[in-house]
Scaffold this active site. Sequence first.
Site, PDB file in Angstrom:
ATOM      1  N   MET A   1       0.856  -1.195   0.000  1.00 58.15           N
ATOM      2  CA  MET A   1       0.000   0.000   0.000  1.00 58.15           C
ATOM      3  C   MET A   1       0.891   1.244   0.000  1.00 58.15           C
ATOM      4  O   MET A   1       0.443   2.339   0.386  1.00 58.15           O
ATOM      5  CB  MET A   1      -0.926  -0.008   1.213  1.00 58.15           C
ATOM      6  CG  MET A   1      -1.901  -1.183   1.180  1.00 58.15           C
ATOM      7  SD  MET A   1      -3.434  -0.862   2.045  1.00 58.15           S
ATOM      8  CE  MET A   1      -2.844  -0.550   3.698  1.00 58.15           C
ATOM      9  N   GLY A   2       2.147   1.085  -0.420  1.00 59.13           N
ATOM     10  CA  GLY A   2       3.045   2.234  -0.481  1.00 59.13           C
ATOM     11  C   GLY A   2       3.561   2.608   0.899  1.00 59.13           C
ATOM     12  O   GLY A   2       3.477   1.819   1.835  1.00 59.13           O
ATOM     13  N   GLY A   3       4.114   3.836   1.001  1.00 57.83           N
ATOM     14  CA  GLY A   3       4.758   4.240   2.261  1.00 57.83           C
ATOM     15  C   GLY A   3       5.902   3.266   2.531  1.00 57.83           C
ATOM     16  O   GLY A   3       6.070   2.774   3.645  1.00 57.83           O
TER      17      GLY A   3
ATOM     18  N   HIS B   1       9.402  -3.586   3.275  1.00 55.19           N
ATOM     19  CA  HIS B   1       8.940  -3.829   1.901  1.00 55.19           C
ATOM     20  C   HIS B   1      10.142  -4.118   0.991  1.00 55.19           C
ATOM     21  O   HIS B   1      10.088  -5.007   0.140  1.00 55.19           O
ATOM     22  CB  HIS B   1       8.239  -2.597   1.325  1.00 55.19           C
ATOM     23  CG  HIS B   1       6.991  -2.189   2.046  1.00 55.19           C
ATOM     24  ND1 HIS B   1       6.901  -1.037   2.786  1.00 55.19           N
ATOM     25  CD2 HIS B   1       5.775  -2.785   2.120  1.00 55.19           C
ATOM     26  CE1 HIS B   1       5.678  -0.924   3.283  1.00 55.19           C
ATOM     27  NE2 HIS B   1       4.980  -1.972   2.910  1.00 55.19           N
TER      28      HIS B   1
ATOM     29  N   GLN C   1     -10.227  -2.408   2.856  1.00 52.13           N
ATOM     30  CA  GLN C   1      -9.690  -3.036   4.071  1.00 52.13           C
ATOM     31  C   GLN C   1      -9.626  -2.071   5.253  1.00 52.13           C
ATOM     32  O   GLN C   1      -9.099  -2.414   6.309  1.00 52.13           O
ATOM     33  CB  GLN C   1      -8.338  -3.681   3.798  1.00 52.13           C
ATOM     34  CG  GLN C   1      -7.184  -2.732   3.508  1.00 52.13           C
ATOM     35  CD  GLN C   1      -5.939  -3.477   3.054  1.00 52.13           C
ATOM     36  OE1 GLN C   1      -5.841  -3.923   1.929  1.00 52.13           O
ATOM     37  NE2 GLN C   1      -4.962  -3.627   3.943  1.00 52.13           N
TER      38      GLN C   1
ATOM     39  N   GLY D   1       5.094 -10.164   3.856  1.00 53.73           N
ATOM     40  CA  GLY D   1       5.860 -10.119   5.105  1.00 53.73           C
ATOM     41  C   GLY D   1       5.143 -10.878   6.212  1.00 53.73           C
ATOM     42  O   GLY D   1       3.914 -10.997   6.207  1.00 53.73           O
TER      43      GLY D   1
ATOM     44  N   LYS E   1       5.074  -9.901   9.277  1.00 53.69           N
ATOM     45  CA  LYS E   1       4.590  -8.998  10.329  1.00 53.69           C
ATOM     46  C   LYS E   1       3.067  -9.057  10.401  1.00 53.69           C
ATOM     47  O   LYS E   1       2.486  -9.065  11.485  1.00 53.69           O
ATOM     48  CB  LYS E   1       5.057  -7.579  10.061  1.00 53.69           C
ATOM     49  CG  LYS E   1       4.422  -6.631  11.021  1.00 53.69           C
ATOM     50  CD  LYS E   1       5.069  -5.298  11.048  1.00 53.69           C
ATOM     51  CE  LYS E   1       4.272  -4.400  11.936  1.00 53.69           C
ATOM     52  NZ  LYS E   1       2.990  -4.037  11.314  1.00 53.69           N
ATOM     53  N   ASP E   2       2.433  -9.111   9.230  1.00 48.97           N
ATOM     54  CA  ASP E   2       0.968  -9.254   9.195  1.00 48.97           C
ATOM     55  C   ASP E   2       0.680 -10.743   9.096  1.00 48.97           C
ATOM     56  O   ASP E   2       0.260 -11.247   8.052  1.00 48.97           O
ATOM     57  CB  ASP E   2       0.409  -8.499   7.997  1.00 48.97           C
ATOM     58  CG  ASP E   2       0.663  -7.010   8.113  1.00 48.97           C
ATOM     59  OD1 ASP E   2       0.154  -6.409   9.065  1.00 48.97           O
ATOM     60  OD2 ASP E   2       1.401  -6.471   7.285  1.00 48.97           O
TER      61      ASP E   2
ATOM     62  N   GLN F   1      -2.907 -11.978   8.308  1.00 48.86           N
ATOM     63  CA  GLN F   1      -3.151 -11.668   6.887  1.00 48.86           C
ATOM     64  C   GLN F   1      -2.478 -12.705   5.993  1.00 48.86           C
ATOM     65  O   GLN F   1      -3.071 -13.207   5.033  1.00 48.86           O
ATOM     66  CB  GLN F   1      -2.597 -10.265   6.592  1.00 48.86           C
ATOM     67  CG  GLN F   1      -2.353  -9.980   5.131  1.00 48.86           C
ATOM     68  CD  GLN F   1      -1.897  -8.558   4.864  1.00 48.86           C
ATOM     69  OE1 GLN F   1      -2.648  -7.614   5.038  1.00 48.86           O
ATOM     70  NE2 GLN F   1      -0.662  -8.375   4.411  1.00 48.86           N
TER      71      GLN F   1
HETATM   72  O1  PAF Z   1       0.038  -5.708   3.780  1.00 54.48           O
HETATM   73  C1  PAF Z   1      -0.375  -4.801   3.030  1.00 54.48           C
HETATM   74  O2  PAF Z   1       0.328  -3.819   2.744  1.00 54.48           O
HETATM   75  C2  PAF Z   1      -1.776  -4.899   2.456  1.00 54.48           C
HETATM   76  O3  PAF Z   1      -2.662  -5.439   3.370  1.00 54.48           O
HETATM   77  C3  PAF Z   1      -1.826  -5.633   1.115  1.00 54.48           C
HETATM   78  C4  PAF Z   1      -1.439  -7.093   1.259  1.00 54.48           C
HETATM   79  C5  PAF Z   1      -0.915  -4.949   0.104  1.00 54.48           C
HETATM   80  C6  PAF Z   1      -3.261  -5.591   0.568  1.00 54.48           C
HETATM   81  O4  PAF Z   1      -3.706  -4.279   0.403  1.00 54.48           O
END
Ligand code: PAF
Length: 279
Positions: free
Chosen positions: A30-32, A37, A61, A147, A149-150, A153
Amino acid sequence: MKTHTTIQSLQSTIDSWRSQGQRIAFVPTMGGLHDGHLSLVDFAKQKADKIVVSVFVNPTQFGKNEDFDQYPNKLEQDIALLEQHQIDGLYSPSVEQIYPQGLDSDIKVSEVGDILCGASRPGHFDGVVQVVHRLFEIVKPSIAIFGQKDYQQLLLITQMATQYFPEIELLSQPTIREQDGLAMSTRNQYLSIDERKIVPRLYQVLLQAKQDYLDNALVEVLTNRAKNTLSEDFKVDYFEALDANTLKQITDNTSKIAILCSVYLGSTRLIDNIIFNKG
Ligand code: PAF
């Protein structure tokens, strides 16, 4: 590195790579962008011929009162970083490109999406899985990298990919930390200078909980101890030690442990985890 904003432009480039027999690795973001990343990007380069990164802040989300409007938008900086890391294609689409039929989704995650972060952020994982499903449909990578970290997810995306995209190999990489242990996250930018000094305590508490587990403490005892310590500095959302493969209670069959936590410091929500073999 070319930046693509349309599906047509991205797919015609990817199709030409594929017709030359090149393998494509995909890193959705999602950038940043931060070193977490970029570690995924560097790992991707070892695994495939061409690397595609997406930068898309996915509205589905985010809950109603969450930080969608404030989420850091640093596309120019992201582009410069991705150029330094020599990726091949950046996909930075509009909401209409991703959701031409509107934001509703038919894909529902399993009950693993209702606990931990899913309990505090209802619908969050439906949105995550919806966007990753859509991005996989567009990019059709050979490999996709996420990653750890999530962690919740990662598990839910793995379940979705196993069902809908068995041809895509999913790989994950460990959390990248600042020198003081803080897990890198785009949202760390929200922390004030004083808050930034406090947050490394989260990882220290996770490490202590792991040590307690290895010293045979009962799960209930070690999680209560951790919550008590954390509540001196944070508002604790959850702190749990679970089976890392299922995110259910640890049993005799558990081979890997996940200790996962989420806390608030002021209005910033932080998550972190430690994954280790039961031993
Ligand atoms: O982990 C993230 O940055 C977001 O949840 C992802 C997987 C890019 C989905 O928007």
